[in-house]
Design a protein around this motif. Structure first.
Motif, PDB file in Angstrom:
ATOM      1  N   LEU A  10       0.822  -1.092  -0.029  1.00  0.00           N
ATOM      2  CA  LEU A  10       0.125   0.044  -0.154  1.00  0.00           C
ATOM      3  C   LEU A  10       0.732   1.322   0.024  1.00  0.00           C
ATOM      4  CD1 LEU A  10      -2.669   1.396   0.237  1.00  0.00           C
ATOM      5  CD2 LEU A  10      -2.705   1.211   2.549  1.00  0.00           C
ATOM      6  N   ILE A  11       1.801   1.247   0.828  1.00  0.00           N
ATOM      7  CA  ILE A  11       2.917   2.441   0.821  1.00  0.00           C
ATOM      8  C   ILE A  11       3.541   2.672  -0.484  1.00  0.00           C
ATOM      9  CG2 ILE A  11       4.549   3.535   2.237  1.00  0.00           C
ATOM     10  CD1 ILE A  11       3.834   2.213   4.682  1.00  0.00           C
ATOM     11  N   SER A  12       3.964   1.560  -1.189  1.00  0.00           N
ATOM     12  CA  SER A  12       4.712   1.772  -2.226  1.00  0.00           C
ATOM     13  C   SER A  12       3.908   2.022  -3.231  1.00  0.00           C
ATOM     14  CB  SER A  12       5.279   0.294  -2.770  1.00  0.00           C
ATOM     15  OG  SER A  12       6.037  -0.333  -1.665  1.00  0.00           O
ATOM     16  N   TYR A  13       2.535   1.567  -3.293  1.00  0.00           N
ATOM     17  CA  TYR A  13       1.714   2.066  -4.188  1.00  0.00           C
ATOM     18  C   TYR A  13       1.185   3.957  -4.212  1.00  0.00           C
ATOM     19  CZ  TYR A  13      -2.826   3.364  -6.713  1.00  0.00           C
ATOM     20  OH  TYR A  13      -3.716   3.825  -7.357  1.00  0.00           O
ATOM     21  N   LEU A  14       1.372   3.980  -2.964  1.00  0.00           N
ATOM     22  CA  LEU A  14       0.952   5.529  -2.520  1.00  0.00           C
ATOM     23  C   LEU A  14       2.073   6.281  -2.965  1.00  0.00           C
ATOM     24  CD1 LEU A  14      -1.061   5.418   0.797  1.00  0.00           C
ATOM     25  CD2 LEU A  14      -2.116   5.778  -1.582  1.00  0.00           C
ATOM     26  N   LYS A  65      11.134   7.426  -6.411  1.00  0.00           N
ATOM     27  CA  LYS A  65      10.084   6.652  -5.903  1.00  0.00           C
ATOM     28  C   LYS A  65      10.135   5.082  -5.947  1.00  0.00           C
ATOM     29  CE  LYS A  65       6.984   8.496  -8.598  1.00  0.00           C
ATOM     30  NZ  LYS A  65       5.476   8.768  -9.332  1.00  0.00           N
ATOM     31  N   GLY A  66      10.902   4.834  -7.083  1.00  0.00           N
ATOM     32  CA  GLY A  66      10.752   3.172  -7.283  1.00  0.00           C
ATOM     33  C   GLY A  66      11.910   2.889  -6.231  1.00  0.00           C
ATOM     34  N   VAL A  67      13.063   3.646  -6.178  1.00  0.00           N
ATOM     35  CA  VAL A  67      14.005   3.133  -5.165  1.00  0.00           C
ATOM     36  C   VAL A  67      13.619   3.172  -3.627  1.00  0.00           C
ATOM     37  CG1 VAL A  67      16.265   3.843  -4.041  1.00  0.00           C
ATOM     38  CG2 VAL A  67      15.940   4.357  -6.564  1.00  0.00           C
ATOM     39  N   ALA A  68      12.732   4.022  -3.275  1.00  0.00           N
ATOM     40  CA  ALA A  68      12.142   4.110  -1.929  1.00  0.00           C
ATOM     41  C   ALA A  68      11.170   2.883  -1.703  1.00  0.00           C
ATOM     42  CB  ALA A  68      11.423   5.621  -1.911  1.00  0.00           C
ATOM     43  N   ALA A  69      10.648   2.682  -2.845  1.00  0.00           N
ATOM     44  CA  ALA A  69       9.663   1.406  -2.467  1.00  0.00           C
ATOM     45  C   ALA A  69      10.498   0.062  -2.437  1.00  0.00           C
ATOM     46  CB  ALA A  69       8.749   1.231  -3.896  1.00  0.00           C
ATOM     47  N   VAL A  70      11.475  -0.202  -3.115  1.00  0.00           N
ATOM     48  CA  VAL A  70      12.464  -1.331  -2.976  1.00  0.00           C
ATOM     49  C   VAL A  70      13.005  -1.202  -1.793  1.00  0.00           C
ATOM     50  CG1 VAL A  70      14.393  -2.241  -4.028  1.00  0.00           C
ATOM     51  CG2 VAL A  70      12.835  -1.659  -5.607  1.00  0.00           C
ATOM     52  N   GLY A  71      13.505  -0.199  -1.396  1.00  0.00           N
ATOM     53  CA  GLY A  71      13.896   0.140   0.181  1.00  0.00           C
ATOM     54  C   GLY A  71      13.130  -0.210   1.247  1.00  0.00           C
ATOM     55  N   LEU A  72      11.809   0.104   0.827  1.00  0.00           N
ATOM     56  CA  LEU A  72      10.756  -0.355   1.915  1.00  0.00           C
ATOM     57  C   LEU A  72      10.530  -2.142   1.948  1.00  0.00           C
ATOM     58  CD1 LEU A  72       8.465   0.522   3.951  1.00  0.00           C
ATOM     59  CD2 LEU A  72       6.830   0.611   1.837  1.00  0.00           C
ATOM     60  N   GLY A  73      10.590  -2.476   0.921  1.00  0.00           N
ATOM     61  CA  GLY A  73      10.438  -3.750   0.750  1.00  0.00           C
ATOM     62  C   GLY A  73      11.709  -4.504   1.390  1.00  0.00           C
ATOM     63  N   ILE A  92       5.447   1.403  -9.470  1.00  0.00           N
ATOM     64  CA  ILE A  92       5.119   1.518 -10.937  1.00  0.00           C
ATOM     65  C   ILE A  92       3.694   1.620 -11.102  1.00  0.00           C
ATOM     66  CG2 ILE A  92       5.448   0.719 -13.279  1.00  0.00           C
ATOM     67  CD1 ILE A  92       8.007  -0.633 -12.071  1.00  0.00           C
ATOM     68  N   VAL A  93       2.910   0.700 -10.560  1.00  0.00           N
ATOM     69  CA  VAL A  93       1.443   0.513 -10.821  1.00  0.00           C
ATOM     70  C   VAL A  93       0.684   1.922 -10.154  1.00  0.00           C
ATOM     71  CG1 VAL A  93      -0.618  -0.250  -9.951  1.00  0.00           C
ATOM     72  CG2 VAL A  93       1.222  -1.856 -10.630  1.00  0.00           C
ATOM     73  N   GLY A  94       1.509   2.454  -9.086  1.00  0.00           N
ATOM     74  CA  GLY A  94       0.730   3.572  -8.508  1.00  0.00           C
ATOM     75  C   GLY A  94       1.142   5.131  -9.529  1.00  0.00           C
ATOM     76  N   HIS A  95       2.343   4.891  -9.966  1.00  0.00           N
ATOM     77  CA  HIS A  95       2.594   5.942 -11.093  1.00  0.00           C
ATOM     78  C   HIS A  95       1.734   5.929 -12.329  1.00  0.00           C
ATOM     79  CE1 HIS A  95       5.113   8.729 -13.164  1.00  0.00           C
ATOM     80  NE2 HIS A  95       5.035   8.192 -14.089  1.00  0.00           N
ATOM     81  N   ASN A  96       1.466   4.518 -12.747  1.00  0.00           N
ATOM     82  CA  ASN A  96       0.815   4.588 -13.964  1.00  0.00           C
ATOM     83  C   ASN A  96      -0.956   4.910 -13.742  1.00  0.00           C
ATOM     84  OD1 ASN A  96       3.055   3.866 -15.435  1.00  0.00           O
ATOM     85  ND2 ASN A  96       2.659   1.829 -15.344  1.00  0.00           N
ATOM     86  N   TRP A  97      -1.173   4.324 -12.496  1.00  0.00           N
ATOM     87  CA  TRP A  97      -2.579   4.504 -12.096  1.00  0.00           C
ATOM     88  C   TRP A  97      -2.765   5.054 -10.787  1.00  0.00           C
ATOM     89  CZ3 TRP A  97      -0.535   0.026 -14.420  1.00  0.00           C
ATOM     90  CH2 TRP A  97      -0.879  -0.378 -15.833  1.00  0.00           C
ATOM     91  N   PRO A  98      -2.372   6.503 -10.704  1.00  0.00           N
ATOM     92  CA  PRO A  98      -2.487   7.263  -9.464  1.00  0.00           C
ATOM     93  C   PRO A  98      -3.708   7.328  -8.840  1.00  0.00           C
ATOM     94  CG  PRO A  98      -1.841   8.641 -11.106  1.00  0.00           C
ATOM     95  CD  PRO A  98      -1.898   7.444 -11.743  1.00  0.00           C
ATOM     96  N   VAL A  99      -3.917   6.946  -7.571  1.00  0.00           N
ATOM     97  CA  VAL A  99      -5.174   7.113  -7.000  1.00  0.00           C
ATOM     98  C   VAL A  99      -5.432   8.705  -6.783  1.00  0.00           C
ATOM     99  CG1 VAL A  99      -4.296   7.053  -4.372  1.00  0.00           C
ATOM    100  CG2 VAL A  99      -6.923   6.548  -4.836  1.00  0.00           C
ATOM    101  N   PHE A 100      -4.445   9.533  -6.593  1.00  0.00           N
ATOM    102  CA  PHE A 100      -4.688  10.963  -6.489  1.00  0.00           C
ATOM    103  C   PHE A 100      -5.178  11.624  -7.671  1.00  0.00           C
ATOM    104  CE2 PHE A 100      -0.880   9.721  -3.353  1.00  0.00           C
ATOM    105  CZ  PHE A 100      -1.938   9.480  -2.432  1.00  0.00           C
ATOM    106  N   LEU A 101      -4.942  11.187  -8.849  1.00  0.00           N
ATOM    107  CA  LEU A 101      -5.245  11.805 -10.049  1.00  0.00           C
ATOM    108  C   LEU A 101      -6.237  10.877 -10.991  1.00  0.00           C
ATOM    109  CD1 LEU A 101      -1.700  12.955 -11.417  1.00  0.00           C
ATOM    110  CD2 LEU A 101      -3.334  14.146 -10.152  1.00  0.00           C
ATOM    111  N   ARG A 102      -7.111  10.287 -10.150  1.00  0.00           N
ATOM    112  CA  ARG A 102      -8.241   9.565 -10.803  1.00  0.00           C
ATOM    113  C   ARG A 102      -7.877   8.448 -11.675  1.00  0.00           C
ATOM    114  NH1 ARG A 102     -13.025  13.878 -11.542  1.00  0.00           N
ATOM    115  NH2 ARG A 102     -13.127  14.660  -9.361  1.00  0.00           N
TER     116      ARG A 102
END
Length: 202
Positions: A10-14, A65-73, A92-102
């Motif tokens: 969830l955090i990685s997606y956000l 963002k990608g580096v941070a998500a990998v670091g979190l994992g 990457i899914v979050g970047h492509n389909w961001p919840v904040f931008l519909r």
């Protein structure tokens, strides 16, 4: 364990859903980048709308963002390489389909670079050099992006990465090809736009 996995996804997606190209164009020009240029919320369209400096900043921040998500994992899984890549995919899914931008985002290449450079540095380096050559020679960023996404799993196979990691990379590759489907049609028809280092008026 399942809870921590779910939280990390969830955090990685956000994280991935934070669109720096959208934020920069809002801050600097007061416009929605998705209404200009290619309509894509990413570094290449930022180049068209704002110019080279902001585009470079967007690319770097999207990669982070990608580096941070990998670091979190890495942190939550105690270094499990599979989970690190899975968290990267979530970003990457979050970047492509961001919840904040519909769910209207970018194509995920910069975020992919952050993920793959962290997890598969050698394969990404060789593929990145090849992709840059394609961009310099043809001036088609989309073609270079596709070369990058397609060649990384090939290099991973050559460098003897595990089958599951190659499989996860293929998931990223499929997403990249899907997000570039319009570009692929334009390339075939000879209608794809070439890169310019001068921003377009918005």
């Amino acid at each position: 364990m399942l809870f921590s996995w779910g939280i990390s996804l969830l955090i990685s997606y956000l994280l991935g859903s934070i669109s720096f190209s959208y934020l920069f164009t809002r801050w600097l020009k007061g416009v929605d980048i998705r209404e200009y240029g290619s309509g894509n919320a990413g570094a290449t369209n930022t180049l068209r709308v704002l110019g080279a400096g902001p585009a470079a900043a967007v690319f770097v921040l999207d990669a982070v963002k990608g580096v941070a998500a990998v670091g979190l994992g890495h942190w939550l899984s105690h270094g499990d390489p599979v989970w690190m890549v899975v968290c990267g995919i979530a970003a990457i899914v979050g970047h492509n389909w961001p919840v904040f931008l519909r769910f209207r985002g970018g194509k995920g290449i910069a975020t992919m670079v952050g993920v793959t450079a962290t997890c598969f540095f050698g394969a990404t380096l060789v593929s990145g050099i090849l992709a840059i050559l394609f961009i310099v020679i043809t001036r088609y960023v989309s073609l270079g992006s596709l070369v990058l996404a397609l060649f990384i799993p090939v290099m991973m196979w050559i460098l003897d990465y595990s089958g599951i990691l190659i499989g996860l990379m293929l998931v990223i590759t499929v997403m990249s090809v899907w997000r570039h489907r319009v570009n692929i049609r334009n390339l075939i028809r000879g209608k794809e736009r070439k890169i310019s280092f001068r921003g377009e008026k918005a």
